[in-house]
Design a protein around this motif. Structure first.
Motif, PDB file in Angstrom:
ATOM      1  N   ARG A  94       0.833  -1.213   0.000  1.00 17.83           N
ATOM      2  CA  ARG A  94       0.000   0.000   0.000  1.00 17.83           C
ATOM      3  C   ARG A  94       0.867   1.263   0.000  1.00 17.83           C
ATOM      4  O   ARG A  94       0.545   2.250  -0.640  1.00 17.83           O
ATOM      5  CB  ARG A  94      -0.924   0.007   1.219  1.00 17.83           C
ATOM      6  CG  ARG A  94      -1.987  -1.085   1.153  1.00 17.83           C
ATOM      7  CD  ARG A  94      -2.832  -1.116   2.399  1.00 17.83           C
ATOM      8  NE  ARG A  94      -3.569  -2.367   2.522  1.00 17.83           N
ATOM      9  CZ  ARG A  94      -4.116  -2.803   3.645  1.00 17.83           C
ATOM     10  NH1 ARG A  94      -4.018  -2.084   4.752  1.00 17.83           N
ATOM     11  NH2 ARG A  94      -4.772  -3.944   3.671  1.00 17.83           N
ATOM     12  N   ASP A 123      -4.303  -7.938  -0.476  1.00 15.70           N
ATOM     13  CA  ASP A 123      -5.624  -8.549  -0.273  1.00 15.70           C
ATOM     14  C   ASP A 123      -6.139  -9.195  -1.557  1.00 15.70           C
ATOM     15  O   ASP A 123      -6.915 -10.136  -1.516  1.00 15.70           O
ATOM     16  CB  ASP A 123      -6.630  -7.475   0.197  1.00 15.70           C
ATOM     17  CG  ASP A 123      -6.106  -6.742   1.423  1.00 15.70           C
ATOM     18  OD1 ASP A 123      -5.649  -7.432   2.351  1.00 15.70           O
ATOM     19  OD2 ASP A 123      -6.117  -5.492   1.434  1.00 15.70           O
ATOM     20  N   ASP A 124      -5.694  -8.661  -2.698  1.00 14.07           N
ATOM     21  CA  ASP A 124      -6.173  -9.178  -3.983  1.00 14.07           C
ATOM     22  C   ASP A 124      -5.008  -9.126  -4.973  1.00 14.07           C
ATOM     23  O   ASP A 124      -4.609  -8.047  -5.421  1.00 14.07           O
ATOM     24  CB  ASP A 124      -7.348  -8.307  -4.467  1.00 14.07           C
ATOM     25  CG  ASP A 124      -7.947  -8.852  -5.771  1.00 14.07           C
ATOM     26  OD1 ASP A 124      -7.208  -9.485  -6.559  1.00 14.07           O
ATOM     27  OD2 ASP A 124      -9.150  -8.639  -5.990  1.00 14.07           O
ATOM     28  N   LYS A 126      -4.683  -9.922  -8.090  1.00 12.17           N
ATOM     29  CA  LYS A 126      -4.925  -9.405  -9.453  1.00 12.17           C
ATOM     30  C   LYS A 126      -4.895  -7.880  -9.493  1.00 12.17           C
ATOM     31  O   LYS A 126      -4.246  -7.279 -10.338  1.00 12.17           O
ATOM     32  CB  LYS A 126      -6.272  -9.921  -9.979  1.00 12.17           C
ATOM     33  CG  LYS A 126      -6.170 -11.359 -10.470  1.00 12.17           C
ATOM     34  CD  LYS A 126      -7.454 -11.848 -11.082  1.00 12.17           C
ATOM     35  CE  LYS A 126      -7.269 -13.276 -11.582  1.00 12.17           C
ATOM     36  NZ  LYS A 126      -8.551 -13.917 -11.881  1.00 12.17           N
ATOM     37  N   THR A 127      -5.623  -7.254  -8.554  1.00 15.69           N
ATOM     38  CA  THR A 127      -5.699  -5.787  -8.605  1.00 15.69           C
ATOM     39  C   THR A 127      -4.403  -5.132  -8.114  1.00 15.69           C
ATOM     40  O   THR A 127      -4.119  -3.987  -8.465  1.00 15.69           O
ATOM     41  CB  THR A 127      -6.877  -5.259  -7.754  1.00 15.69           C
ATOM     42  OG1 THR A 127      -6.682  -5.699  -6.405  1.00 15.69           O
ATOM     43  CG2 THR A 127      -8.202  -5.766  -8.268  1.00 15.69           C
ATOM     44  N   GLN A 128      -3.619  -5.855  -7.313  1.00 16.68           N
ATOM     45  CA  GLN A 128      -2.398  -5.247  -6.752  1.00 16.68           C
ATOM     46  C   GLN A 128      -1.125  -5.761  -7.423  1.00 16.68           C
ATOM     47  O   GLN A 128      -0.024  -5.479  -6.966  1.00 16.68           O
ATOM     48  CB  GLN A 128      -2.335  -5.521  -5.231  1.00 16.68           C
ATOM     49  CG  GLN A 128      -3.456  -4.809  -4.458  1.00 16.68           C
ATOM     50  CD  GLN A 128      -3.513  -5.250  -3.003  1.00 16.68           C
ATOM     51  OE1 GLN A 128      -3.757  -6.397  -2.712  1.00 16.68           O
ATOM     52  NE2 GLN A 128      -3.280  -4.322  -2.093  1.00 16.68           N
ATOM     53  N   GLU A 129      -1.314  -6.489  -8.536  1.00 20.42           N
ATOM     54  CA  GLU A 129      -0.185  -7.152  -9.194  1.00 20.42           C
ATOM     55  C   GLU A 129       0.935  -6.176  -9.570  1.00 20.42           C
ATOM     56  O   GLU A 129       2.105  -6.434  -9.308  1.00 20.42           O
ATOM     57  CB  GLU A 129      -0.695  -7.874 -10.460  1.00 20.42           C
ATOM     58  CG  GLU A 129       0.309  -8.810 -11.062  1.00 20.42           C
ATOM     59  CD  GLU A 129      -0.311  -9.621 -12.208  1.00 20.42           C
ATOM     60  OE1 GLU A 129       0.351 -10.558 -12.665  1.00 20.42           O
ATOM     61  OE2 GLU A 129      -1.440  -9.302 -12.645  1.00 20.42           O
TER      62      GLU A 129
END
Length: 443
Positions: A94, A123-124, A126-129
């Motif tokens: 983050r 947490d995810d 795909k979105t944080q790749e």
């Protein structure tokens, strides 16, 4: 064989202690529920896929100034590089990649120690790749996405960590000598003891590969036998913050005790035994090592015929969890009673390796049960069937009973005392494993 050491390094608020607690579970105190020993979340034992290792949290105080944060991260990295077999470098997806991460990564790269990069708070995937892959820029290998709070990705992370353990992990295979760690607070005379022993014995001093300038293993020959002394006296780090220095010395102590057979805890006769001494003794006790308390500077004490007895009683009271520890009174300055240190080491080594035949053990057990009836609860009484020794270093016994819940700590302690009365077990912890066996199996 001593366990490998894994250190966690990272900036404030990236989740070091969350990861530490997630991996350690409940096993986070030096000596569980022991009076007189401060609970301290600095290290814990972790088991993963039949691999056991000691995990160290290098974190400390968390100041606001970014300059101080960077300085502290460097301190953490130094501790990790000096003591660990593998380093987990934890970052925060983050907050992204920051300058302090890059600077510490450079230090860790130079250390040549295996570094496993953990990117926390994912947490995810795909979105944080993209955010995760940014950490490839640190140049210390593949980023491993985890959520310490959600306990996600921890198994994969540990798989990578244990893949870096050397064969015979954590054990110095250079020699089979008894390994003696000289531990204690700063300035109690640890280095003076080593130097005095060196002065009176023919010796080889060697830097063992992987240790630093201030962790020298010294081989001392006495009566034709070699002993390896692990010296933690090199700790001379300047620190204005007492807690930071104390934490550093505890981490160094854990690393030394992990490798030793016997810990010699040096305490200052003039100052008397302190809570910090108890904490250090607790580390050795917790790990089932031999334990000798060396009261140094005894020549500086005014004495009458009761002085030593009173001092020993105070030590035993403070170290009530390890009242088996041998106490010797020495002076590193004059060399007084230092030869007794070797005699005591030999006694403790013998105790650590003592095996008692099952038949003899059960005679003692039967007599003990007859003399003091086992406890009962709600009409159900503890039955103690038999006992057998399953290991040495430390001596470990399995006791078979009808109901584990009825085996109170106090009754186990009573049985331990009967065993010690009969066989000595000087200066060594004794471990018990309580197993249930159904009444109907016994005739």
């Amino acid at each position: 064989m001593s366990k490998p050491i894994v250190a966690i390094v990272g900036r404030p608020n990236v989740g070091k202690s969350t990861l530490f607690n997630a991996l350690a579970g409940e096993r986070i105190s030096i000596v569980k529920d022991t009076p007189g020993v401060t609970r301290d979340r600095i290290y814990a034992d972790v088991t993963w896929l039949n691999h056991e290792f000691t995990m160290i949290d290098t974190g400390g105080i968390e100041p606001d100034s970014s300059d101080i944060i960077l300085k502290q991260m460097r301190e953490q990295a130094v501790i990790a590089m000096e003591t660990a077999d593998v380093i987990i470098f934890i970052t925060d997806v983050r907050q992204g990649l920051v300058d302090a991460d890059l600077q510490v990564a450079t230090m860790l790269r130079k250390s040549k120690k295996p570094v496993v990069l953990a990117v926390n708070k994912v947490d995810d995937f795909k979105t944080q790749e993209i955010g995760i892959y940014e950490f490839y820029n640190l140049g210390i290998g593949e980023p491993h996405a985890i959520s310490a709070e959600g306990k996600m990705g921890l198994g994969d992370l540990l798989d990578v960590v244990i893949s870096h353990f050397p064969e015979g992990a954590g054990e110095n295979e250079e020699d089979d000598n008894p390994k003696i760690a000289i531990v204690g607070k700063p300035n109690v005379g640890k280095s003076s003891i080593i130097n005095k022993l060196l002065g009176t014995n023919r010796v080889i001093v060697s830097d063992i590969a992987g240790t630093t300038r201030d962790a020298i293993d010294t081989v001392i020959k006495r009566n034709g036998k070699d002993y390896t002394f692990i010296d933690t006296a090199g700790l001379r780090r300047k620190s204005k913050i007492k807690e930071e220095l104390e934490r550093y010395s505890i981490v160094r102590t854990v690393a030394a005790v992990e490798r030793c057979d016997i810990a010699v805890v040096v305490i200052d006769a003039v100052e008397g035994i302190t809570e910090q001494d108890a904490k250090i003794a607790g580390i050795a006790h917790d790990r089932g090592k031999g334990l000798i308390i060396a009261v140094n500077k005894w020549d500086a004490i005014e004495k009458d015929d009761k002085t030593q007895k009173k001092f020993s009683e105070k030590v035993k009271a403070t170290l009530s969890f390890a009242d088996y520890a041998e106490i010797i009174y020495i002076s590193a300055a004059t060399g007084q009673r230092l030869p007794k240190l070797f005699d005591t080491i030999e006694q403790v080594l013998e105790s650590q390796n003592l095996r008692v035949q099952t038949g003899v053990l059960n005679e003692i057990l039967t007599e003990a049960v007859a003399m003091q009836q086992p406890p009962s609860d709600k009409g159900r009484r503890l039955k103690v069937f038999y006992m057998t020794q399953v290991a040495v270093k430390p001596p470990t016994f399995v006791i078979f009973v009808n109901d584990k819940k009825l085996m109170h700590f106090s009754y186990q302690r009573y049985i331990e005392n009967r065993i010690r009365d009969s066989f000595g077990f000087i200066g060594t912890a004794i471990h018990f494993i309580i197993r249930e066996k159904q009444d109907k199996e016994t005739v």
